[in-house]
Scaffold this motif. Structure first.
Motif, mmCIF file in Angstrom:
data_model
loop_
_atom_site.group_PDB
_atom_site.id
_atom_site.type_symbol
_atom_site.label_atom_id
_atom_site.label_comp_id
_atom_site.label_asym_id
_atom_site.label_seq_id
_atom_site.Cartn_x
_atom_site.Cartn_y
_atom_site.Cartn_z
ATOM 1 N N PHE A 254 -1.498 6.875 7.807
ATOM 2 C CA PHE A 254 -0.794 7.960 7.123
ATOM 3 C C PHE A 254 -0.023 7.470 5.904
ATOM 4 O O PHE A 254 -0.190 7.962 4.792
ATOM 5 C CB PHE A 254 0.150 8.656 8.112
ATOM 6 C CG PHE A 254 0.996 9.735 7.497
ATOM 7 C CD1 PHE A 254 0.433 10.935 7.116
ATOM 8 C CD2 PHE A 254 2.359 9.539 7.293
ATOM 9 C CE1 PHE A 254 1.220 11.939 6.557
ATOM 10 C CE2 PHE A 254 3.141 10.535 6.736
ATOM 11 C CZ PHE A 254 2.571 11.735 6.365
ATOM 12 N N ARG A 255 0.831 6.476 6.089
ATOM 13 C CA ARG A 255 1.666 6.024 4.984
ATOM 14 C C ARG A 255 0.833 5.393 3.863
ATOM 15 O O ARG A 255 1.092 5.627 2.675
ATOM 16 C CB ARG A 255 2.739 5.048 5.481
ATOM 17 C CG ARG A 255 3.854 5.754 6.224
ATOM 18 C CD ARG A 255 5.074 4.894 6.375
ATOM 19 N NE ARG A 255 4.858 3.826 7.365
ATOM 20 C CZ ARG A 255 5.816 2.994 7.774
ATOM 21 N NH1 ARG A 255 7.035 3.087 7.265
ATOM 22 N NH2 ARG A 255 5.562 2.070 8.673
ATOM 23 N N GLY A 256 -0.167 4.635 4.235
ATOM 24 C CA GLY A 256 -1.040 4.043 3.220
ATOM 25 C C GLY A 256 -1.785 5.098 2.430
ATOM 26 O O GLY A 256 -1.941 4.976 1.207
ATOM 27 N N ALA A 257 -2.223 6.158 3.106
ATOM 28 C CA ALA A 257 -2.943 7.233 2.422
ATOM 29 C C ALA A 257 -2.041 7.950 1.429
ATOM 30 O O ALA A 257 -2.463 8.292 0.318
ATOM 31 C CB ALA A 257 -3.502 8.230 3.444
ATOM 32 N N VAL A 258 -0.785 8.177 1.816
ATOM 33 C CA VAL A 258 0.152 8.846 0.912
ATOM 34 C C VAL A 258 0.429 7.973 -0.306
ATOM 35 O O VAL A 258 0.455 8.453 -1.449
ATOM 36 C CB VAL A 258 1.460 9.192 1.655
ATOM 37 C CG1 VAL A 258 2.498 9.732 0.680
ATOM 38 C CG2 VAL A 258 1.195 10.211 2.762
ATOM 39 N N MET A 259 0.640 6.693 -0.088
ATOM 40 C CA MET A 259 0.871 5.771 -1.211
ATOM 41 C C MET A 259 -0.325 5.757 -2.154
ATOM 42 O O MET A 259 -0.167 5.781 -3.382
ATOM 43 C CB MET A 259 1.160 4.368 -0.681
ATOM 44 C CG MET A 259 2.484 4.237 0.038
ATOM 45 S SD MET A 259 2.688 2.631 0.862
ATOM 46 C CE MET A 259 2.749 1.545 -0.557
ATOM 47 N N GLU A 260 -1.526 5.740 -1.593
ATOM 48 C CA GLU A 260 -2.728 5.737 -2.423
ATOM 49 C C GLU A 260 -2.851 7.035 -3.220
ATOM 50 O O GLU A 260 -3.331 7.035 -4.358
ATOM 51 C CB GLU A 260 -3.972 5.521 -1.558
ATOM 52 C CG GLU A 260 -4.111 4.113 -1.012
ATOM 53 C CD GLU A 260 -4.188 3.063 -2.113
ATOM 54 O OE1 GLU A 260 -4.867 3.302 -3.132
ATOM 55 O OE2 GLU A 260 -3.545 1.995 -1.960
ATOM 56 N N ALA A 261 -2.423 8.149 -2.638
ATOM 57 C CA ALA A 261 -2.469 9.430 -3.351
ATOM 58 C C ALA A 261 -1.564 9.402 -4.571
ATOM 59 O O ALA A 261 -1.939 9.851 -5.663
ATOM 60 C CB ALA A 261 -2.058 10.574 -2.416
ATOM 61 N N VAL A 262 -0.357 8.861 -4.419
ATOM 62 C CA VAL A 262 0.585 8.767 -5.537
ATOM 63 C C VAL A 262 0.024 7.850 -6.623
ATOM 64 O O VAL A 262 0.058 8.178 -7.821
ATOM 65 C CB VAL A 262 1.956 8.261 -5.049
ATOM 66 C CG1 VAL A 262 2.883 7.990 -6.238
ATOM 67 C CG2 VAL A 262 2.598 9.280 -4.106
#
Length: 273
Positions: A254-262
Motif C-alpha cells: 500500500f505505502r509503496g504504491a502511494v509513493m509511486e503514484a506521487v
C-alpha cells in the motif's frame, strides 16, 4: 501605477471549468459579485456561472484590460494561445494588475515570456476540494508582486481553503501530493466503501462512514500536529483488529504504491514543461 485597494479589487477569471469555477465560487464568498469578471471559451458557461454568483459575464480581452487579478484558468497547452490573444491588452494597460496562473508545469518566468512582459505573477496550484472551501492551495509570488498584493489576493481567495507558500522550485512536487492527491484519496475512499459493502453494509452508509472517517482523520492530523505514524499506532491495539488490517495493506504494498503514484504524477508534471 495604481495600487490595488481591497475594497475595490476586481478578480477576472479566464476559464471557468472545474477548477476556475471552483475558485470563482470561493472568491464570491469574500467579494461582491460586481468584483468578479467571468470569461470562458464557451460564453454560455461563463454566463451561467455569472448568473449563479451575481457576477459579471465577460470575455478574455475585457478581463485582461480591466481586472486587477487575472486568473488564467486554461490548460497548459492552451496558455500560449491565450496569452498571445490578450498580450496587446496587457501591454496597453495603464493600471497595475497581477497575473495568476494555475497551469501545471509552467513557471512564472514562462508565463511572463508568453505574456510578453515582466508582469507581476502569482503561481498557484489548487485542488478540487477548493469547491467546498477545503482546498489545499500552493502558491508562489514572482518578484514583481508586492506584499500588499499578496495579502489582498489571499484575503480574497480565503474561501477556497488553506494556502501554503512554497518556493517555486517545489511547486511541482507539492502539486503531485495536494493537486493530484484528491484522485488518490477518492480511490481509497471508494475502496473503503466497497470493503464495507462486502461486509454487508448498505453502500450509502458505507460511503458515509468512509468519507467522514477520512475527513476526521485529516483534521486530527492537522490540528494535533502528531506524526501520522503515532496516530496510526494509537488505533492499533496489541492483537487487535486494526493491526491485522494494517498488515494486509502492507502485504499488498500500500505505502509503496502511494509513493509511486506521487512520483509518477511529479514526473509527468516535469514532462509538461
Amino acid at each position: 501605477m495604481e495600487s490595488i485597494g481591497n475594497s475595490w479589487a476586481r478578480l477576472g477569471f479566464i476559464g471557468v471549468g472545474n477548477m476556475g469555477g471552483a475558485l470563482a465560487r470561493a472568491a464570491r464568498r469574500r467579494l461582491e459579485g460586481a468584483q468578479l469578471l467571468l470569461a470562458n471559451r464557451t460564453a454560455a458557461k461563463a454566463a451561467a456561472l455569472a448568473k449563479e454568483l451575481g457576477a459579471v459575464p465577460s470575455d478574455n480581452r475585457t478581463v485582461a484590460g480591466n481586472a486587477d487579478y487575472i486568473l488564467l484558468g486554461v490548460k497548459p497547452q492552451m496558455m500560449e494561445a491565450l496569452l498571445a490573444e490578450i498580450g496587446p491588452d496587457l501591454k496597453a494597460r495603464k493600471s497595475r494588475f497581477v497575473l495568476v496562473t494555475m497551469a501545471a508545469g509552467l513557471t512564472i518566468a514562462r508565463i511572463q515570456a508568453l505574456a510578453g512582459g515582466a508582469y507581476p505573477v502569482i503561481r498557484i496550484m489548487p485542488n478540487t476540494p477548493a469547491s467546498v472551501g477545503e482546498g489545499m492551495i500552493l502558491y508562489a509570488c514572482g518578484e514583481g508582486v508586492t506584499e500588499e498584493e499578496e495579502r489582498i489576493f489571499l484575503e480574497a481567495m480565503a474561501g477556497a481553503g488553506r494556502f501554503s507558500a512554497l518556493p517555486e522550485g517545489l511547486m511541482d512536487a507539492g502539486s503531485a501530493v495536494s493537486g493530484c492527491g484528491p484522485a488518490f484519496a477518492d480511490l481509497f475512499l471508494e475502496a473503503l466503501a466497497d470493503g464495507g459493502v462486502a461486509c454487508g453494509l448498505p453502500r450509502a452508509q458505507a460511503l458515509e462512514l468512509a468519507a467522514q472517517m477520512l475527513l476526521g482523520s485529516a483534521r486530527l492530523a492537522l490540528e494535533s500536529g502528531q506524526h501520522p505514524g503515532a496516530l496510526k499506532d494509537a488505533v492499533c491495539s496489541p492483537g487487535g483488529t486494526t493491526i491485522q488490517g494494517v498488515r494486509a495493506l502492507e502485504a499488498a504494498g500500500f505505502r509503496g504504491a502511494v509513493m509511486e503514484a506521487v512520483i509518477a504524477a511529479y514526473e509527468k508534471t516535469l514532462a509538461l514543461r
